[in-house]
Write a protein that holds these residues in place. Structure first.
Motif, PDB file in Angstrom:
ATOM      1  N   LEU A 106       0.830  -1.204   0.000  1.00  0.00           N
ATOM      2  CA  LEU A 106       0.000   0.000   0.000  1.00  0.00           C
ATOM      3  C   LEU A 106       0.863   1.253   0.000  1.00  0.00           C
ATOM      4  CD1 LEU A 106      -2.675  -1.202   2.568  1.00  0.00           C
ATOM      5  CD2 LEU A 106      -3.041  -0.850   0.114  1.00  0.00           C
ATOM      6  N   ASP A 107       1.964   1.231   0.735  1.00  0.00           N
ATOM      7  CA  ASP A 107       2.877   2.379   0.759  1.00  0.00           C
ATOM      8  C   ASP A 107       3.532   2.612  -0.602  1.00  0.00           C
ATOM      9  OD1 ASP A 107       2.273   2.781   3.398  1.00  0.00           O
ATOM     10  OD2 ASP A 107       4.107   1.861   4.183  1.00  0.00           O
ATOM     11  N   ARG A 153      -9.549  -2.387   6.987  1.00  0.00           N
ATOM     12  CA  ARG A 153      -9.746  -0.929   7.076  1.00  0.00           C
ATOM     13  C   ARG A 153      -9.167  -0.209   5.868  1.00  0.00           C
ATOM     14  NH1 ARG A 153      -8.429  -1.746  12.629  1.00  0.00           N
ATOM     15  NH2 ARG A 153      -6.255  -1.154  12.220  1.00  0.00           N
ATOM     16  N   GLU A 154      -8.123  -0.782   5.264  1.00  0.00           N
ATOM     17  CA  GLU A 154      -7.489  -0.151   4.102  1.00  0.00           C
ATOM     18  C   GLU A 154      -8.116  -0.572   2.782  1.00  0.00           C
ATOM     19  OE1 GLU A 154      -5.272   2.237   4.156  1.00  0.00           O
ATOM     20  OE2 GLU A 154      -5.289   2.235   6.354  1.00  0.00           O
ATOM     21  N   GLY A 155      -9.162  -1.402   2.831  1.00  0.00           N
ATOM     22  CA  GLY A 155      -9.896  -1.743   1.612  1.00  0.00           C
ATOM     23  C   GLY A 155      -9.586  -3.095   1.019  1.00  0.00           C
ATOM     24  N   ILE A 156      -8.733  -3.899   1.651  1.00  0.00           N
ATOM     25  CA  ILE A 156      -8.462  -5.258   1.161  1.00  0.00           C
ATOM     26  C   ILE A 156      -9.656  -6.131   1.513  1.00  0.00           C
ATOM     27  CG2 ILE A 156      -6.931  -7.253   1.350  1.00  0.00           C
ATOM     28  CD1 ILE A 156      -4.668  -5.259   1.998  1.00  0.00           C
ATOM     29  N   ASN A 157     -10.241  -6.797   0.500  1.00  0.00           N
ATOM     30  CA  ASN A 157     -11.564  -7.379   0.703  1.00  0.00           C
ATOM     31  C   ASN A 157     -11.675  -8.852   0.333  1.00  0.00           C
ATOM     32  OD1 ASN A 157     -14.306  -6.904   1.542  1.00  0.00           O
ATOM     33  ND2 ASN A 157     -14.910  -7.084  -0.610  1.00  0.00           N
ATOM     34  N   LEU A 158     -10.555  -9.517  -0.035  1.00  0.00           N
ATOM     35  CA  LEU A 158     -10.632 -10.925  -0.431  1.00  0.00           C
ATOM     36  C   LEU A 158      -9.676 -11.738   0.441  1.00  0.00           C
ATOM     37  CD1 LEU A 158     -11.804 -13.033  -2.342  1.00  0.00           C
ATOM     38  CD2 LEU A 158     -10.006 -12.479  -3.989  1.00  0.00           C
ATOM     39  N   ASN A 177     -13.410  -9.414  12.296  1.00  0.00           N
ATOM     40  CA  ASN A 177     -12.434  -8.389  11.915  1.00  0.00           C
ATOM     41  C   ASN A 177     -12.615  -7.838  10.502  1.00  0.00           C
ATOM     42  OD1 ASN A 177     -10.339  -8.353  14.236  1.00  0.00           O
ATOM     43  ND2 ASN A 177     -10.669 -10.544  13.829  1.00  0.00           N
ATOM     44  N   ALA A 178     -13.373  -8.534   9.658  1.00  0.00           N
ATOM     45  CA  ALA A 178     -13.623  -8.069   8.289  1.00  0.00           C
ATOM     46  C   ALA A 178     -15.054  -8.410   7.895  1.00  0.00           C
ATOM     47  CB  ALA A 178     -12.628  -8.703   7.316  1.00  0.00           C
ATOM     48  N   PRO A 179     -16.040  -7.873   8.613  1.00  0.00           N
ATOM     49  CA  PRO A 179     -17.439  -8.254   8.372  1.00  0.00           C
ATOM     50  C   PRO A 179     -17.876  -7.967   6.936  1.00  0.00           C
ATOM     51  CG  PRO A 179     -17.281  -6.254   9.721  1.00  0.00           C
ATOM     52  CD  PRO A 179     -15.909  -6.827   9.643  1.00  0.00           C
TER      53      PRO A 179
END
Length: 499
Positions: free
Chosen positions: A204-205, A230-235, A250-252
């Protein structure tokens, strides 16, 4: 039904006998130097035979040829020119492409290797070309260091991203986390697979979008999942009820894919199914549990094991996965993602089949087992970077002990060659050196006080003295990323050769 041993190669007409005695012909119009996008394959049963499964070594020794040279390059700590985009890219070299042979000359053609020993000689010639390039560009560099050939890296990326049927590459950061390598792959459009928040934060950086990152470890730290989400990683991958609960907390609502355990056929140097993967019989229950927890099951995954030597391993794994896929779809799950992991091998001490063979075998298995092609994800780590680098070390000592000749070098298992310790019977690095003295058989040890710090045993090398250089081939995967400063010996530096 084609069973274990099926082999598909995109080089002219090739016939091979598979289990069950049926001879199969594979036709393709591709020739060396053409696009790497896989053309449609025509498969037909030719006749009945009495032989069993094809001997893969015989196939490789009889039908394949490696040729071509690599362009010279420059040593750079970072590859800013290539990382910027198209600037500096070259057309793919014909090296590593199989050469098609007429069907009536497969056994006798003088242009193709006639024995496994000749295949080994070809690999040695490739290594010699890389060593010569490293010697020219890195002669004044202090050892130990690892030199990466970015032209070869580009070739590997093009093959694996274009050759596999509609696949999206997600490079596993654990294989090599050097910023120059990651930035270059990102500039070419690669996605990335991570196992921790630290790996994700590094990407991400660099500016890698969250959509190009997947969290592929089946067992995760909850805080790492929360930070990535929180940073948008979704898989995310999962393979147990505990991971379902962890992801739901933690990732609902995130998307998930179930990692399956697939049959082990004994051809992976570093098997994984014993540690990871849900039994296929538990798949529907776990998918339902994920759905009931508010997660979104979107696919399945598997991994045949690292450094898998047999192309038919993917056939078996895909057959198992396709069966679960069909059953899940019948139960109402809307699956679209298939992650086939990595596992494609590179040559270490013993040569392996070319990457094109494995790519074609996977393509054939996919077309055979899936009527509607899923969104394909592949995670090539070793196959991407393993054979694009050489580690250079210096001889710092020598001795004869109990009738055995020993060389000691300034790099060992703690300086990045840890895999030499993991599978001593089935894995060994290739080491090369130049010298005019008689050939000897050496054990090559690292610099630390640990008796397990041995890089290679029985390596055939010319007689060497302290100060001579040793070249350790296929040193691009799980090397610098695993290096430590144990015993006060610094990790090797990384040099990127481009141009």
């Amino acid at each position: 039904r084609i069973s274990r041993g099926a082999l598909c190669v995109e080089v002219g007409l090739l016939e091979t006998t598979i289990a069950g005695g049926t001879k199969i012909g594979f036709r393709s119009g591709r020739t060396a130097g053409e696009t790497l996008s896989p053309p449609p394959l025509e498969v037909e049963a030719l006749d009945q035979g009495s032989a069993g499964r094809a001997d893969l070594r015989r196939v490789a020794g009889s039908y394949f040829r490696v040729y071509g040279k690599y362009p010279d390059g420059l040593v750079k700590e970072e590859n800013r020119e290539l990382a910027a985009g198209e600037k500096g890219r070259r057309t793919r070299s014909p090296a590593l492409l199989p050469r098609p042979l007429p069907p009536d000359t497969q056994e006798s053609a003088s242009s193709a290797p006639a024995s496994w020993e000749e295949v080994l000689d070809i690999y040695r010639e490739q290594d010699r070309l890389l060593v010569e390039r490293v010697k020219r560009r890195c002669a004044k560099e202090k050892t130990p260091f690892i030199a990466f050939d970015l032209e070869r890296l580009m070739e590997n990326y093009r093959l694996l991203s274009r050759g596999l049927y509609r696949a999206r590459v997600f490079f596993p950061v654990k294989c090599n986390d050097h910023p120059g390598i990651l930035e270059l792959l990102a500039s070419w459009g690669s996605g990335f697979e991570v196992a921790s928040w630290a790996e994700a934060r590094t990407l991400l950086d660099m500016g890698v979008e969250p959509e190009r990152i997947i969290f592929g470890s089946p067992v995760k730290v909850g805080e790492h999942v929360a930070a990535a989400y929180r940073e948008g990683i979704n898989l995310y991958a999962f393979d147990s009820h505990e991971e379902v609960r962890k992801l739901a907390a933690n990732a609902p609502g995130c998307q998930v894919y179930l990692r399956l355990s697939t049959p082990e056929v004994g051809e992976s140097i570093f098997p994984l199914s014993g540690k990871f993967g849900a039994p296929p019989g538990d798949a529907l229950h776990l998918l339902r549990a994920a759905e009931e927890a508010g997660l979104r099951p979107v696919g399945l995954s598997f991994h045949v094991g690292s450094q898998c030597l047999d192309p038919s391993s993917w056939w078996i794994a895909l057959a198992t996965t396709a069966s679960v896929w069909r059953e899940a779809c019948r139960e109402g799950f809307d699956l679209s993602v298939l992650n086939i992991g990595g596992g494609f091998p590179v040559t270490y001490r013993e040569p392996v089949l070319e990457k094109e063979v494995f790519v074609s075998s996977v393509n054939f298995a996919l077309r055979s087992h899936f009527q509607k092609m899923p969104r394909l994800i592949v995670e090539p780590g070793r196959a991407m970077v393993g054979d694009v680098a050489v580690m250079v070390a210096t001889v710092i000592g020598k001795a004869r002990r109990a009738g055995t000749e020993w060389l000691y070098i300034d790099a060992g298992i703690y300086q990045g060659l840890v895999e030499a310790m993991q599978e001593k019977e089935r894995f060994s690095y290739r080491v090369f050196a130049e010298g005019r003295g008689p050939l000897r058989r050496y054990n090559v040890g690292g610099p630390t006080c640990d008796s397990a710090d041995v890089v290679a045993r029985g390596a055939v090398l010319p007689e060497l003295e302290c100060g001579d250089r040793l070249y350790i081939m296929s040193a691009g995967a799980y090397t610098n990323v695993c290096a430590t400063a144990f015993n006060g010996f610094e990790p090797p530096r990384v040099l990127l050769m481009s141009g």
